[in-house]
Structure formats: structure tokens, C-alpha cells
Design an enzyme around this catalytic site. Structure first.
Site, PDB file in Angstrom:
ATOM      1  CD  GLU A  89     -14.666   2.410  -3.350  1.00  0.00           C
ATOM      2  OE1 GLU A  89     -15.461   2.257  -3.897  1.00  0.00           O
ATOM      3  OE2 GLU A  89     -15.095   3.605  -3.219  1.00  0.00           O
ATOM      4  CB  SER A  96      -5.328   2.628  -2.248  1.00  0.00           C
ATOM      5  OG  SER A  96      -6.214   2.984  -0.411  1.00  0.00           O
ATOM      6  N   GLY A 103      13.022   1.927  -2.682  1.00  0.00           N
ATOM      7  CA  GLY A 103      12.772   1.079  -2.339  1.00  0.00           C
ATOM      8  C   GLY A 103      11.218   0.547  -2.654  1.00  0.00           C
ATOM      9  CE1 TYR A 108      -9.199  13.813   4.021  1.00  0.00           C
ATOM     10  CE2 TYR A 108     -10.326  15.283   2.572  1.00  0.00           C
ATOM     11  CZ  TYR A 108      -8.517  13.723   2.936  1.00  0.00           C
ATOM     12  OH  TYR A 108      -8.410  13.355   1.805  1.00  0.00           O
TER      13      TYR A 108
END
Lengths: 619, 578
Positions: B226, B228, B292, B498
Site C-alpha cells: 500500500e 512501498s 544511486g 517471520y
């Protein structure tokens, strides 16, 4: 956890309770049959003995080794697997509660006859109860007598703790009936030596690890590997320690608790047997009939026995910062790996520290002090001066942190006469004069050799009691000898001397490798606190009042120094080029009777080999 | 720039996500989720309070509210590089040194970052923000930054959880946050090759929505999608929930254009695979803004799947669940997504069930519970749930579904309905909001991840969870923490795991420090158990200390020498990774 306090005196120890008291009051039979509901490990995966066996045989690790062995030997894998299965059959325990109950019944009877009391620290039991629930537990008792593991299982049953499986030497197996009985009460049997046998090692290690991983039962083994015949702790072995730690290293277990247990006897059952063994009379083979003959021991008084359950030591905290567990990341965990150099060093260090904990929690009886003094006075002592010196020694020992079980509110003379009575077989008392001697009716015809032998038995028996307290005096004694021989009061010189002696004797006593400076400081601290020494910045000076203490400490080490000297002299003077290891002990023994104990001779040779003074040539 | 401003206004400045969406306990003590954006929005969650109080020993009376508005006086005045600003103005690039703009871009979503903001503490923030609107704007900015020796920190969606956006304390130059949000267009779609060329500042949900309008999707759905950005995904080696079908970001990119102090790096063609030495994309992927700014990416796209179906399976215990996932991976038949929650997380998921609409539903729930626990004998304190998402054409989905359920059955798994599955995935999006609720009541927490070979999954999960519990206890946390995990991705050779970890910090003088120590210990435990430093969150500054150990000294040296060549002045000076 293992860094014992710098000031050993301040160590707090638990109180004891006599567990036989209750046994003397109620029925042993009912007790043996009572409801036994042990506290269990929270992660326990219950499994039957037969299932356990198939888990071991099917394990990836064992399967992998079977394939290796098969490809090396050319035998089919089925054949090797069959061999593995036979090894496991020979090894595995078959614990049965009914057998345990039988043992509980008979041991209750036996213990009551043998011992006045069996004292256990109940706080230690409570800690163990806690530990057993949290992580798999490994019990590490000291080993002075066959009684040790019987007593351990007996006590665990008594306190509703899970019964351990015990690593026992194969020699028991030869006692047909008893061997099987022991097996059914939780013993599993390992061959004494199987150095290169890959398959045997794999079966053995997988068997132990599986039981540990499943939380099947506490594993019990003796760090010292065998019974100490001298009552001095033996240099620990690291093989089994590695096996029980590896599941933690490899992440298979969150932690493993190691519980050092110190078992001490006021009178060791095998007392004179050990002395004879040390003098070269071969150890009687374990046999059931031999055991029956040994019934004679049941009629004697062995005083009291103390069992001290130490604080559980977490392998995780031990390994913290010392073992890099990620070293196991790159190889599938079932492929056996030799321990790395670091791991090996860690294991060795941990083993020494655990044995030191055992030593420190070993209860010492007044007799130990008396034996020390009597050995230093071969011509005997007057009762009055014995009393006086024992009292002095008692205070010295306490100041050095000895765990002394001295009866409260009893006159010193009273305590001494009780001790003398219990150990009357080793001494004679006449007209207020106490002397070590053979009190058995003198044989009609004794050759001079036999007389010497008899005397040596008494001396070595007595020495085994003195040895129990050596760990208390060892460091100050090394310092005392170092000061005497350094011919200098410079701290550096004394330390160098101390270090040399420490190094020399590191096969003889439990001296943690690498702890040289710490030991030196501890010795200085103890003697300074006692007012024996003044430790200045660069110098160590004896105080005026310190003479007697230093003299005593020197004479504690004297027999060992003399013994090592004899070995050296023998090697210098008598040997031709090619002395075989087998010939060594009888040769030294006949060379000089002073150093009769084969234990000392072996240690001395090992030390000389280690220090590269002697070279071993394979023929 | 207009879009940018409004974006900043609808987002929380000191918490996760949209300002209008948050959990709260209403006057009756019931939990509800505000707003209209999510399926859960506007619903009452009757069991959350009990779970919350029971799990953390928290109490609704003990509140730890956040500072309501950002204290702008606490923001240090900007250290501006005037010549740079002048040149920038001349080049026509939008810029600002408004304190609110700067604070908004000074952090990601690590616990310590959010905690400090809630307390009104503001550390070093960028001295100004620039908004390039296209690739050539970025070229100009980087050129000027080199010329005036200004430090650039690229900023995408701001969802970092690795301290990657934190301004280095030791940086003395003017720090400029380079916000890519204006570079958010899809430049072209190539239906012949199924690729789309997209500006890297686009946010996940916008990318997906705009492609959907053309009948396509990327299928890349990280939990943070939503908020990123595409550039962020590339810079951190992101992973999407549906990687089993679409692949992770490294599988999805066909071409990357990045502006570095040395110039632009890109490949010369759109060939699908090349053997031209080490793949230069892999210097860019995971470079975490140290080399960069990624400006444009050509990505694979797929037609929107015809059919989607959720599912779930209940297992008697976590071991069985892991064994099932392993088998699914072995047979290479993983659905678009398959995730396995442990028991604690299963209970947590239950606590988030909204109020049931009818007696009938509640009766059905009761019946299901009875069936699973009494009839099937599952212990409610051991059972765990796998959530599934299937995608594709209808026939194949149904066939696939059967295959997976058949495997599950072999491991004692019982199909537990689409609803449970769907709720599981919805949780993914709201769970980050829950942390803010916890923080209102003295509960702090975080998630972290790893990847690990199959044979170590169980050991690692158990050890890490226990390590967390033990470390909390040793550090004086009064109530046992929530320490839970789930397996979120399967691979041929291992899985992604996780962890969620949270505790009640009442009575602790420095809760964030305790939190950080515990997280540190947990990471040590992960590494000791054969887990990786990160599966997709990246290294940032939070996990830098383990880089050498993770990739070897030579490996780290290689990366350093690339940095040395590409950016000798350390213009991209966020000091992540190396």
C-alpha cells in the site's frame, strides 16, 4: 555460572537432610510399591524403548555412517545396518519400573545396614526438579564407588524425579544376572575402548543424543570415566560431554542442563580393594558370585554418606562467546564432524570446571583431617597432640573453604575418638598413642615383603582419605613449595616456580588449563588472609607466624614430590633405552617402595611425556 | 508536488498508514478499527480486549498516549548548502526545507523510530527535501550533489524497517532527502513481451491498480504494498506474497536504470537473460540507496488471473504444519501463497474476529470448534493454521487446491474454509496498525524475518522464540512477551520465517533499549541456528554489524570496492549495508 567466587570461603552451601530416617520408620515394601509420578520435561516426546531403538537406527546420522562404513568395507549396507542393530541391542537399556521397585526395596535394606545416614541437600533436589521440567538434564556424579549410580537412581526415585539412563562400563555386562538387572533399571553399556570404530561411535552417540533430544530421561555419566581408586578426582574425559552438548551446538535443543553431583563417603566400601589394586593386585573381575562373596561388607559400619546436587549449569551460558554455533551452518547436521580445535578446548575447559564443582561440593569428614596428619607422622602421634593439631587443621581447612561436616556442639576429642573408632581397621591406639597399622591379626608367617605390602595397603587406604581434601590445600601448597624452592622472594620467581609445579602436577590434580594466574592469586589471597604471607607489589614475604602453616602445606605435597622424583631417578639411572609401557609400573615399583601407587606412577609418566622429558616411540 | 502534499496529509506522522485508520478501544472497552478503507474498518472486535489484556498483562486503564502533534520547535534548523539550492532552483527541481516535510522523511518504521516520534523526540532530520519529477531531474540533482558535496538519501515509500532512512549522526554535510514520489508514471506497456516500463517512485497499490485497468498485474505484493515503492523494492530485494507464481523482485525486473555519481547504469537491451559477466542488476538490487537512485524499471507483467480462491488448513501442531509445507515445496505445487501460523498467532488471529452478524454464524463457529478440538482431538493450545491463496484459471485452481489439501491431509491437516484464509491475509495489512494500538497501552513490538533451510525450520523457530522469552525475563520485562512466528514463503531448499515479538514495558526505564537488546539477541540466535541475516527486509544500519559474518570479508570487500568506484565522494551517504 562456572566462575566460582574468588573468595571460596564465602560460598553458601545448602543444608542436608538424612533420607534414611524416613526409611527406618516405615515399610520398605510399601515404599518400593508406592505411586511414582515423576516431574517431566515439558518438551517430552514419550516413546517406548523399542520405538527409541528404531528412531536411532533410522536416524539420518546413523544411516549416513552405515553407508560410509559399507562403502569403505565393501559389506552391504544391510549387513552394516544389522551390525548397528546388534551393537544397539548390546548397548541399550530396558528400563522397567518393576525392576526399579525391586532395587528400591533391596537397596533400602542394604543402605540402612551400611550407612548411619544418607544426607542429601534438598534444595539441590528442588533445583533439579525445576531444571528437569525446563531442559533436558545431564547428571554428572563424582565416582568413588559402585554405590554411586545405585544411590543416584535410588534418590531420584525417592524424590519423584525421572529415573536416569546411565552410561555404564561393559564390565558389568559380564555379571550375568546383575548386568541384566542393571539394564532394566536404566543402565546402558558401552565398551571401554572403541577408538577407531566409526559405527560403534555413531550408534552410541546417536543413542544418547536421541534420548536427550526427546527428553526421554536424564542422562547420567561419570566425567571421570571410571571410579577413582585414590579418591582424588580424575582428569575428566570429554567424549560423552561432547555428545550431550552437540544437540545444543547444532540448535536441536535450546539448552541442556548439566548437574554436577558430589557423592562422598565417610568410609568407602572399596577402601582396601582400591589400595590393593594400586599395588598391582589385579582388580577382581565383576561377577555375580564375586558380589555375593562381598556380602561381608554388609556387616560393617560405613558411617554416613553425603550427596550434594550442585546448581544446574546451562550449556548455553557455558558456551556463550566460546562456541560459534554457526560453524555448523554449512554442513547437513546429520553428517558427523570431529569437534573443532576451539570446541575441543571448550569441552576440556568445561569438563575441568565441572569436576572442580564436584570437588568443592564434596563433603569432608573429620577423619580426612586426621588421616592427613597421621600420614605426615608415620611414627604416630599422641592423642592429645593429634586433637590439638586436628583442631588447628580444621580451622585452616575452613578458612580455605573446605566443605567440612564437623558435628556441632561436640568436643574435638569426642569427634576424634568417634572417627578413630569408625576407621579402626587402619590404625592402632595404645596408651594414648595413635598410629597407622594393620590391626588384622598378624599372619603367622609374614615375609618382610608381605609386611611391607600390608603396611602399604594401610598407607594407601589412609591416603585415599587425605586425597579427599587435597583440592582445598592444593593451590596454597603449590605456592608454599614454590616459595621454598624459588630461593627468592620476588613474586615473578615464585610465580615461575609455582607455574612449573602446577604444570608438572596437572595430571595428578584437577588444575583447570589456563587458570595458572588465577590459581596463583587465589593461593596468595588465601595465605594472606590467614596471615601467613604478605604479598607486596613485587615480593612475597613470609610472616613470622606463618612458618607452621607453610611447613604443613609443603608436607601435603611431599609424597607427590618424592614419588615424581623416584620416577625420574628410575628413568635416569635404571632404564636402558627401550622400556615398554607395560614394564614401567612393576619396574618402578621394584625400584623403590616409596612410590608404590600405580596411579602416581602413571600420572608422573604422563606428565613427563607431556613435558617432553620422555619420548614415546612406537615399536 | 500537489499529490505529494496530500499524501503526507492523509498519512500518520508518528505511526503506520492512513490517519483515518486506527485501532482503538471505545468507551465500552471494545476494540474497533476506524475508517472505511479496509474490510475490518468500522467493525467491532469483541475478543481483542481479552486477548490483549491476557497476552500482555496490559490494562486499558494504563495508557501511554502519543504526543498529538509534531513539535516543530524540536526540529533543528536546516544545515543548508546555499550554492546547491541556487543551482537546484535554476534547474527547476521542486524542493522544501519545511520542518514537517523533513521530519516526515527522517524515519522508517522501526520501533525506536516510531517510539521516539510518539514521545515527541526528533533526532537528526534531512536538511531539505527535493522532488524530482523524472529521470533527468534525478541526473541533475545527483550532478549538483556531487558538485557541491551534498549528501543524498533516496526516499520512496518510507516503509523501511532497517533504520535505512535514519540520517547518520556523523554526517556533517547538508543532507538532502530525494523523494521519488513524483516519478510515479507507467511510461509504457508492451503487451507483446508482457512488460511495463515504470518510473521507480510509483507506490505498489497504484502500480497494481493502474495495470489492472489495462487487464494486467505484476503480481508483486509485499505486505507493505500500500505504501512501498518500486524503487524501494529494487533497493532492498523485496519479496512478494505471491512469489510462488510471479517471483521475487529479482525475477520480475527486466531492466533497471539507476543514476549514480559516476553516471547512469543500465543494460543495452531487454533480453530476458544474459551471460555478460556477473549480472549488474545484482549490484543494484539490495544496494539500499548507497550507490544511486533507481529511476525507471522495466518489469514483467501478467494478465489478471481469471480466478482467485482463498483457503485454510488446520494442523494438530506446528511440526505437522511445517512437514506439510516442506512436502508441498518438494512437490513444487505451492499455491500463489501458503503461510503457516504457529499456535500463538492462530489465537491472535482469532482475537481479531469481528462481531458475528447472526446467531447462526456463531453457532456454526462453535460447531467447527467442537469438531476440531473434541471430535478430531486437536489441542487448542497446539493447533496451528495454514492460509492459502490459489490463482489462475478456474479449472486449474480447483485441481491445484485438491492436490494441496490431499497433501495436507497426510499430515493431519483439516480444511478450515475460505473465510479463515481470507482473514489471515487481511491481517497482513492491518497488523502494522495494531502496533500503534499496543503503543497506546505500554506494549511495544516489532516483526523480523529470516530464511532458513528446511531441516532447520523447526529448531530455529523454537530456539528464537524461547530466546526472546528468556531475554525478556532476564532484562526485567514483567510479563512474558508475545513471541510468535510463521512460515511465510516456501522455496525448494528452505523457507522464510517471520517473527512477531511484543511485550508490556510498564516498569522499564528504557523500554526501547530493552527491546533492541532482545531483538539483537534474537538475531544472534537466528544466525547461530543457520538462518540468514534477512530474507527481504534488508540490512540497513540495524543489521550492518553482521554483514561481514554473513558474506565473508572478501564478499564485503567486493561490495565496498563497488561503492568506492561508483560513489567515491559518498554522496549517497546513508551508510546502510557496508
Amino acid at each position: 555460572i562456572l566462575s566460582y567466587p574468588r573468595h571460596p570461603v564465602l560460598k553458601k552451601r545448602d543444608d542436608f537432610e538424612d533420607v534414611l530416617e524416613e526409611r527406618r520408620r516405615s515399610s520398605d515394601l510399601r515404599y518400593a510399591l508406592r505411586c511414582y509420578t515423576p516431574t517431566l520435561y515439558k518438551g517430552l516426546v514419550p516413546c517406548k524403548v523399542s520405538v527409541l531403538k528404531s528412531i536411532v537406527l533410522q536416524s539420518d546420522h546413523l544411516q549416513c555412517v552405515i553407508k560410509q562404513v559399507s562403502s569403505e568395507s565393501g559389506d552391504s549396507t544391510e549387513c552394516v545396518a544389522e551390525e548397528a542393530s546388534l551393537i544397539l541391542d548390546e548397548m541399550a537399556h530396558r528400563m522397567q519400573l518393576s525392576t526399579v521397585r525391586f532395587f528400591v526395596f533391596t537397596l533400602s535394606k542394604a543402605f540402612k545396614r551400611l550407612f548411619r545416614s544418607v544426607c542429601v541437600n534438598e534444595e539441590g533436589i528442588q533445583r533439579l526438579q525445576q531444571a528437569v521440567q525446563e531442559h533436558p538434564v545431564v547428571l554428572l556424579p563424582s565416582h568413588r564407588s559402585y554405590m554411586d549410580f545405585l544411590m543416584m537412581s535410588y534418590l531420584l526415585y525417592m524424590f519423584d524425579l525421572p529415573l536416569p539412563v546411565i552410561a555404564a562400563g561393559m564390565d558389568f555386562m559380564s555379571m550375568k544376572f546383575i548386568g541384566e538387572m542393571l539394564r532394566m533399571s536404566g543402565a546402558f553399556f558401552i565398551r571401554r575402548s572403541f577408538g577407531g570404530d566409526k559405527l560403534y561411535w555413531a550408534v552410541f552417540s546417536e543413542y544418547v543424543k536421541t534420548m536427550l533430544r526427546k527428553g526421554y530421561a536424564p542422562i547420567e555419566f561419570f566425567l571421570e570415566g571410571t571410579r577413582s581408586r585414590t579418591c582424588k578426582s580424575l582428569t575428566p574425559k570429554t567424549g560423552l560431554l561432547n555428545i550431550v552438548m552437540e544437540p545444543f551446538f547444532k540448535g536441536e535443543l535450546f539448552d541442556v542442563s548439566l548437574v554436577p553431583v558430589s557423592i562422598s563417603y565417610e568410609r568407602v566400601l572399596e577402601e582396601s580393594l582400591y589400595a590393593r589394586e594400586l599395588l598391582g593386585v589385579p582388580k577382581p573381575k565383576e561377577s555375580t558370585s564375586g558380589l555375593l562373596k562381598a556380602r561381608r561388607v554388609l556387616s560393617e559400619d560405613y558411617g554416613s554418606m553425603h550427596v550434594y546436587f550442585g546448581h544446574p549449569v546451562s550449556v548455553r551460558s557455558l558456551a556463550e562467546g566460546k562456541i560459534k554455533r554457526s560453524q555448523y551452518n554449512l554442513l547437513p547436521r546429520y553428517i558427523p564432524q570431529k569437534p573443532s580445535v576451539d570446541t575441543h578446548e571448550f569441552l576440556n575447559d568445561a569438563a575441568f570446571r565441572l569436576v572442580r564443582i564436584q570437588e568443592e561440593n564434596m563433603v569432608l569428614k573429620p577423619w580426612v583431617l586426621i588421616a592427613t596428619l597421621l600420614l605426615q607422622n608415620p611414627d604416630g602421634m599422641d592423642l592429645s597432640s593429634l586433637t590439638e593439631q586436628t583442631d588447628w587443621l580444621r580451622h585452616l581447612a575452613l578458612a580455605f573453604g573446605a566443605f567440612l561436616d564437623w558435628p556441632d556442639h561436640e568436643a574435638c576429642s569426642e569427634v576424634i575418638s568417634c572417627s578413630l573408632a569408625l576407621h579402626r581397621r587402619l590404625l592402632s591406639v595404645s596408651a594414648g598413642h595413635v598410629q597407622l597399622s594393620v590391626t588384622d591379626a598378624p599372619q603367622v608367617e609374614t615375609t618382610p615383603e608381605e609386611a611391607v605390602f600390608q603396611r602399604a595397603v594401610v598407607v594407601l587406604s589412609c591416603a585415599s582419605y587425605r586425597n579427599q581434601i587435597l583440592h582445598v590445600f592444593l593451590r596454597p601448597a603449590l605456592l608454599a613449595v614454590a616459595m621454598q624452592s624459588a630461593n627468592s622472594s620476588r613474586k615473578d620467581d615464585i610465580y615461575n616456580c609455582f607455574n612449573f609445579l602446577r604444570n608438572m602436577f596437572s595430571n595428578e590434580f584437577i588444575l583447570c588449563p589456563g587458570d595458572s594466574v588465577q590459581d596463583f592469586e587465589e593461593a596468595c589471597y588465601l595465605l594472606m588472609k590467614r596471615g601467613v604471607l604478605q604479598v607486596l607489589e613485587h615480593e612475597i614475604v613470609m610472616s613470622a607466624s606463618g612458618q607452621s602453616t607453610l611447613a604443613f602445606l609443603c608436607s601435603v605435597l611431599d609424597p607427590f614430590l618424592q614419588g615424581y622424583q623416584v620416577v625420574c631417578r628410575y628413568l635416569c639411572e635404571e632404564t636402558n633405552e627401550n622400556l615398554t609401557e607395560k614394564e614401567f609400573i612393576p619396574a618402578v615399583r621394584s625400584f623403590c617402595f616409596v612410590s608404590l601407587s600405580s596411579d602416581l606412577q602413571k600420572n608422573a609418566l604422563a606428565a613427563l611425556l607431556r613435558l617432553k622429558a620422555v619420548r614415546k616411540v612406537k615399536v | 508536488l500537489h499529490h505529494q502534499k496530500s499524501w503526507q496529509e492523509i498519512m500518520k506522522w508518528n505511526g503506520w498508514g492512513y490517519s483515518d485508520s486506527r485501532f482503538l478501544f471505545n468507551k465500552k472497552g471494545q476494540a474497533e478499527f476506524t475508517g472505511k478503507r479496509y474490510r475490518l474498518s468500522g467493525l467491532i472486535l469483541p475478543s481483542l480486549k481479552d486477548w490483549f489484556e491476557g497476552t500482555f498483562g496490559a490494562n486499558l486503564q494504563h495508557k501511554s498516549p502519543a504526543t498529538p502533534t509534531v513539535n516543530l520547535s524540536a526540529v533543528a534548523p536546516p544545515n543548508l548548502n546555499e550554492p546547491f539550492i541556487e543551482d537546484l532552483k535554476a534547474a527547476g527541481v521542486a524542493a522544501s526545507h519545511d520542518p514537517e516535510d523533513r521530519v516526515f522523511r527522517a524515519h522508517g518504521h522501526c520501533l525506536h523510530e516510531i517510539f521516539a516520534l510518539r514521545e515527541g523526540r526528533i533526532g537528526r532530520v534531512p536538511d531539505m527535501v527535493v522532488w524530482p519529477s523524472c529521470h533527468s531531474d534525478v541526473e541533475k540533482i545527483v550532478e549538483l550533489a556531487c558538485k557541491h558535496n551534498v549528501c543524498l538519501i533516496p526516499y520512496g515509500g518510507g516503509t523501511s524497517v532497517s533504520s535505512a532512512l535514519e540520517c547518520p549522526h556523523e554526517e556533517t554535510r547538508s543532507i538532502v532527502s530525494l523523494d521519488t514520489s513524483q516519478m510515479n508514471r507507467i511510461l509504457w506497456i508492451d503487451e507483446k513481451n508482457l512488460t511495463a516500463h515504470v518510473e521507480a517512485g510509483i507506490i505498489g497499490q497504484d502500480l497494481e491498480r493502474q495495470l489492472n485497468e489495462h487487464g494486467y498485474c505484476t503480481g508483486h505484493e509485499p505486505d507493505s504494498m500500500e505504501f512501498s515503492s518500486l524503487g524501494g523494492w529494487v533497493a532492498t530485494r523485496a519479496s512478494g506474497m505471491k512469489k510462488n507464481i510471479y517471483g521475487n523482485i529479482e525475477d520480475l525486473v527486466v531492466h533497471i536504470k539507476m543514476v549514480t555519481p559516476r553516471g547512469v547504469i543500465e543494460k543495452s537491451c531487454l533480453g530476458p537473460r544474459m551471460s555478460t559477466g556477473p549480472d549488474i542488476h545484482h549490484f543494484i538490487l539490495g544496494s539500499e540507496g548507497t550507490l544511486g537512485v533507481v529511476t525507471e524499471v522495466t518489469m514483467k507483467i501478467r494478465p489478471i488471473p481469471e480466478y482467485q480462491k482463498y483457503g485454510s488448513v488446520v494442523f494438530p501442531n506446528f511440526q505437522q504444519g511445517v512437514a506439510c509445507l516442506r512436502e508441498v515445496a518438494r512437490q513444487r505445487c505451492a499455491p500463489a501463497s501458503i503461510r503457516l501460523m504457529d499456535n500463538e498467532q492462530f489465537q491472535f488471529g482469532h482475537a481479531l474476529k469481528p462481531q458475528v452478524s447472526s446467531i447462526f454464524t456463531s453457532f456454526l463457529d462453535g460447531l467447527k470448534k467442537f469438531y476440531i478440538t473434541k471430535f478430531k482431538g486437536f489441542d487448542p493450545h497446539h493447533l496451528c493454521v495454514a492460509t492459502l491463496l490459489f490463482e489462475g484459471d478456474r479449472g486449474k485452481v480447483l485441481q491445484h487446491e485438491k492436490q494441496v489439501y490431499d497433501i495436507a491431509a497426510k499430515f493431519g491437516g483439516l480444511a478450515a474454509g475460505e473465510d479463515n484464509g481470507q482473514r489471515g491475509y487481511m491481517l497482513t495489512f492491518v497488523i502494522a496498525y495494531l502496533r500503534d494500538l499496543g503503543m497506546d497501552y505500554y506494549v511495544i513490538g516489532e516483526s523480523f524475518e529470516t530464511s532458513v533451510p528446511w531441516d532447520r525450520v523447526l529448531d530455529l523457530c523454537r530456539n528464537v522464540k524461547e530466546r526472546i522469552v528468556r531475554e525478556c525475563k532476564e532484562r526485567g520485562v514483567q510479563f512474558p512477551p508475545l513471541s510468535t512466528c510463521r512460515v511465510t514463503q516456501t522455496y525448494d531448499a528452505g523457507a522464510c520465517v517471520y517473527f512477531y515479538f511484543a511485550f508490556n514495558y510498564r516498569g522499564l526505564s528504557d523500554p526501547v533499549h530493552v527491546y533492541e537488546q532482545v531483538e539483537h539477541a534474537a538475531r544472534e540466535e537466528i544466525l547461530a541456528n543457520g538462518g540468514s541475516l534477512s530474507h527481504h527486509h534488508g540490512v540497513g544500519k540495524l543489521r550492518k554489524e553482521w554483514m561481514k559474518e554473513s558474506v565473508s570479508g572478501v564478499g564485503l570487500g567486493m561490495l565496498k570496492s563497488v561503492k568506492e568506484y561508483v560513489d567515491p565522494q559518498n554522496i549517497f551517504g546513508n551508510r546502510n549495508l557496508l
